[in-house]
Design a protein around this motif. Sequence first.
Motif, PDB file in Angstrom:
ATOM      1  N   LYS A 108      20.885  26.120  34.388  1.00 43.54           N
ATOM      2  CA  LYS A 108      21.313  24.755  34.707  1.00 43.54           C
ATOM      3  C   LYS A 108      22.724  24.509  34.180  1.00 43.54           C
ATOM      4  O   LYS A 108      22.953  23.680  33.307  1.00 43.54           O
ATOM      5  N   PHE A 109      23.671  25.263  34.699  1.00 45.32           N
ATOM      6  CA  PHE A 109      25.076  25.099  34.350  1.00 45.32           C
ATOM      7  C   PHE A 109      25.811  24.521  35.554  1.00 45.32           C
ATOM      8  O   PHE A 109      25.231  24.286  36.604  1.00 45.32           O
ATOM      9  N   ASN A 110      27.088  24.291  35.417  1.00 43.18           N
ATOM     10  CA  ASN A 110      27.926  23.822  36.519  1.00 43.18           C
ATOM     11  C   ASN A 110      28.414  25.046  37.290  1.00 43.18           C
ATOM     12  O   ASN A 110      29.178  25.849  36.759  1.00 43.18           O
ATOM     13  N   PHE A 111      27.988  25.194  38.531  1.00 47.75           N
ATOM     14  CA  PHE A 111      28.350  26.356  39.341  1.00 47.75           C
ATOM     15  C   PHE A 111      29.389  25.974  40.376  1.00 47.75           C
ATOM     16  O   PHE A 111      29.230  24.999  41.104  1.00 47.75           O
ATOM     17  N   LEU A 112      30.465  26.766  40.413  1.00 48.01           N
ATOM     18  CA  LEU A 112      31.588  26.476  41.288  1.00 48.01           C
ATOM     19  C   LEU A 112      31.920  27.702  42.140  1.00 48.01           C
ATOM     20  O   LEU A 112      32.687  28.570  41.716  1.00 48.01           O
ATOM     21  N   PRO A 113      31.346  27.789  43.323  1.00 51.80           N
ATOM     22  CA  PRO A 113      31.645  28.934  44.191  1.00 51.80           C
ATOM     23  C   PRO A 113      33.015  28.790  44.848  1.00 51.80           C
ATOM     24  O   PRO A 113      33.440  27.692  45.198  1.00 51.80           O
ATOM     25  N   GLN A 114      33.706  29.909  44.983  1.00 53.03           N
ATOM     26  CA  GLN A 114      35.000  29.943  45.663  1.00 53.03           C
ATOM     27  C   GLN A 114      34.848  30.753  46.954  1.00 53.03           C
ATOM     28  O   GLN A 114      34.009  31.638  47.033  1.00 53.03           O
ATOM     29  N   VAL A 115      35.668  30.477  47.928  1.00 52.55           N
ATOM     30  CA  VAL A 115      35.568  31.181  49.203  1.00 52.55           C
ATOM     31  C   VAL A 115      36.370  32.473  49.235  1.00 52.55           C
ATOM     32  O   VAL A 115      36.218  33.293  50.133  1.00 52.55           O
ATOM     33  N   GLU A 116      37.245  32.663  48.238  1.00 52.94           N
ATOM     34  CA  GLU A 116      37.992  33.909  48.140  1.00 52.94           C
ATOM     35  C   GLU A 116      38.261  34.229  46.674  1.00 52.94           C
ATOM     36  O   GLU A 116      38.196  33.351  45.809  1.00 52.94           O
ATOM     37  N   ASN A 117      38.579  35.474  46.389  1.00 49.43           N
ATOM     38  CA  ASN A 117      38.847  35.907  45.027  1.00 49.43           C
ATOM     39  C   ASN A 117      40.312  35.636  44.691  1.00 49.43           C
ATOM     40  O   ASN A 117      41.198  36.360  45.117  1.00 49.43           O
ATOM     41  N   LEU A 118      40.539  34.587  43.920  1.00 51.51           N
ATOM     42  CA  LEU A 118      41.904  34.230  43.519  1.00 51.51           C
ATOM     43  C   LEU A 118      42.259  34.779  42.144  1.00 51.51           C
ATOM     44  O   LEU A 118      43.374  34.618  41.681  1.00 51.51           O
ATOM     45  N   GLY A 119      41.302  35.407  41.459  1.00 52.21           N
ATOM     46  CA  GLY A 119      41.548  35.983  40.146  1.00 52.21           C
ATOM     47  C   GLY A 119      41.352  34.990  39.027  1.00 52.21           C
ATOM     48  O   GLY A 119      41.289  33.786  39.240  1.00 52.21           O
TER      49      GLY A 119
END
Length: 90
Positions: free
Chosen positions: A57-68
């Motif tokens: 139960k953490f804050n999950f932040l998916p990204q659409v590309e690998n920005l590093g």
Amino acid sequence: MFKIKLSVIVVNFNTGDFLESCLESLEDALKGISSEVFVVDNASSDESFKRVQEKFKFNFLPQVENLGFGKEGGNELMTTTFLFQCSFIS
């Protein structure tokens, strides 16, 4: 008494079981500490991010590309609310 206030940012990219182990350790270590945890995923393809979203139960932040880490870690620091901030590179 001084209360610790901590923001933790974990940046993930295809780390498999390591991410789950890291979050389990964080969950245990942060008991009783005022904290927030952000898990940023850089478009992993190994299902690691999906697995931990179902378990923690953490804050999950998916990204659409690998920005590093530099871009993702830096962006997320702007959204934290606590005084001390600590980033773990996974």
